[in-house]
Write an enzyme that holds these catalytic residues in place. Structure first.
Site, PDB file in Angstrom:
ATOM      1  N   PRO A  18      36.560  68.371  55.817  1.00  0.00           N
ATOM      2  CA  PRO A  18      35.906  67.060  55.881  1.00  0.00           C
ATOM      3  C   PRO A  18      36.819  66.046  56.550  1.00  0.00           C
ATOM      4  O   PRO A  18      37.944  65.825  56.111  1.00  0.00           O
ATOM      5  CB  PRO A  18      35.688  66.713  54.399  1.00  0.00           C
ATOM      6  CG  PRO A  18      36.756  67.462  53.671  1.00  0.00           C
ATOM      7  CD  PRO A  18      37.003  68.713  54.456  1.00  0.00           C
ATOM      8  N   ALA A  20      36.604  62.099  58.113  1.00  0.00           N
ATOM      9  CA  ALA A  20      35.791  60.899  58.280  1.00  0.00           C
ATOM     10  C   ALA A  20      35.720  60.513  59.751  1.00  0.00           C
ATOM     11  O   ALA A  20      36.729  60.478  60.454  1.00  0.00           O
ATOM     12  CB  ALA A  20      36.384  59.753  57.471  1.00  0.00           C
ATOM     13  N   CYS A 102      42.947  62.929  50.605  1.00  0.00           N
ATOM     14  CA  CYS A 102      43.101  62.019  51.739  1.00  0.00           C
ATOM     15  C   CYS A 102      44.351  61.157  51.559  1.00  0.00           C
ATOM     16  O   CYS A 102      44.489  60.474  50.544  1.00  0.00           O
ATOM     17  CB  CYS A 102      41.878  61.133  51.884  1.00  0.00           C
ATOM     18  SG  CYS A 102      41.980  60.023  53.309  1.00  0.00           S
ATOM     19  N   ASP A 207      47.608  72.818  59.205  1.00  0.00           N
ATOM     20  CA  ASP A 207      48.271  73.399  60.385  1.00  0.00           C
ATOM     21  C   ASP A 207      47.728  74.764  60.782  1.00  0.00           C
ATOM     22  O   ASP A 207      48.445  75.560  61.392  1.00  0.00           O
ATOM     23  CB  ASP A 207      49.785  73.516  60.156  1.00  0.00           C
ATOM     24  CG  ASP A 207      50.483  72.175  60.064  1.00  0.00           C
ATOM     25  OD1 ASP A 207      49.810  71.151  60.260  1.00  0.00           O
ATOM     26  OD2 ASP A 207      51.694  72.150  59.773  1.00  0.00           O
TER      27      ASP A 207
END
Length: 352
Positions: A18, A20, A102, A207
């Site tokens: 996910p 944004a 996040c 990564d």
């Protein structure tokens, strides 16, 4: 073996992260078309007063999207997260994902995202509230987190056990602390420790930029799945490349220029349809930039394209660019192994 989230069977173990401003419906559907077995939506706020905003309504748009529909929610109040889970389930969410990963300042300054890992009782309270909201609907709850807040505060294993006990049915771990942001290199020992500590599926993130890296991360962590974020920007076919390599040990040929032209132009049409003329042409620029950044003439084209303020003109400019490219080569150049652009603060704010 088929991977399940609760009672939901997934197509494969390759997930879209996910992000944004990136993993909107058109991008999720494109990644699914190109080999991803699962895609989590952009982060949706738990603040009720913003649910009817244009930004949230776009993020919550799942029209025509193949299931399972997974919506990520973020917030700092257990009651609000309870309501947010119910709201998104009523709108069609089949899986609810909790954002505790996040690192963006605008999120962490409000003690949401990975900042919640500093307050273990609150993090657990939120997980329990979301599970309580989802359980009557038989909707599984998942959670994405980091290895901890800082080098001295790695608590992913402790929290993982508590989240599992609370009823969370899958955990994704990004191999960095919140303090690291996206600097340095992801480490996978903590992900392996989380996997060893719980019985629910664990997803490794951070990564994963090539088929070889995907193979190595799966081996190092024992994870049930991998999640790809930045490496899919402008290269959504990375999922089928990884799948082919894991199945055969050989590399899939890079896509034909003609195929990328078709994929990109179709992507732009869906993007414009979702965002409209004014926002569509502007928000499409980052996607176009990611597609062309490593191509001959890509930098010059990106600079010129940023001056275009009309969707139709932008679409035709992209078509013409790839028509010219097709005269130079049949296939897109293979990506350099492990390559990722450096992440500035603005880009980091888009990554959940």
């Amino acid at each position: 073996m088929t991977l399940h989230i609760g009672n939901i069977a997934l197509e494969n173990s390759l997930f879209v992260a996910p992000m944004a401003g990136v993993t909107d419906r058109p991008f999720r559907m494109l990644c699914r078309e190109l080999g991803a077995g699962y895609a989590v939506s952009e982060m949706v706020t738990s603040r009720k007063e913003l649910w009817n905003s244009l930004k949230t309504s776009r993020r919550a748009n799942h029209d025509g999207e193949p299931g399972p529909i997974s919506v990520q929610i973020a917030g700092t109040d257990a009651d609000m997260m309870f309501e947010a889970a119910q709201y998104n389930i009523d709108r069609g969410a089949q899986i609810i994902d909790i954002n505790m990963g996040c690192p963006a300042k605008k999120v962490c300054n409000k003690w949401a995202g990975s900042a919640l890992m500093r307050d273990e009782p609150l993090a657990l309270e939120i997980a329990e509230a979301v599970v309580r909201a989802a359980a009557p609907h038989n909707v599984p709850v998942t959670l994405k987190m980091r290895t901890g807040w800082s080098e001295d505060h790695r608590n992913a294993v402790t929290l993982a056990r508590r989240f599992e006990a609370a009823g969370v049915q899958m955990l994704t771990v990004h191999g960095r602390t919140r303090e690291q942001g996206y600097k340095g290199h992801a480490e996978y020992d903590t992900i392996a420790a989380v996997k060893a500590a719980v019985r629910i599926p664990v997803v490794a993130n951070g990564d994963i930029t090539s088929p070889e890296k995907a193979r190595d991360v799966l081996a190092l962590t024992g994870a049930d799945a991998i999640m790809v974020g930045r490496a899919a920007q402008g290269r959504p076919w990375i999922f089928r490349e990884i799948a082919h390599f894991l199945d055969t040990g050989t590399h899939l040929a890079p896509p034909l220029v003609a195929e990328v032209r078709r994929l990109m132009l179709d992507h732009l049409k869906e993007h414009y349809a979702l965002y409209g003329e004014y926002s569509g042409v502007r928000t499409a620029r980052k996607h176009i930039g990611w597609y062309v950044r490593a191509l001959p003439g890509g930098e010059a084209f990106r600079f010129a394209m940023n001056a275009i303020e009309d969707c139709d003109a932008q679409w035709h400019a992209v078509a013409a660019f790839f028509d010219r490219l097709a005269g130079q080569m049949d296939r897109i150049p293979a990506a350099a192994e492990g390559s990722l652009d450096s992440v500035d603060e603005q880009t980091a704010d888009a990554l959940a």
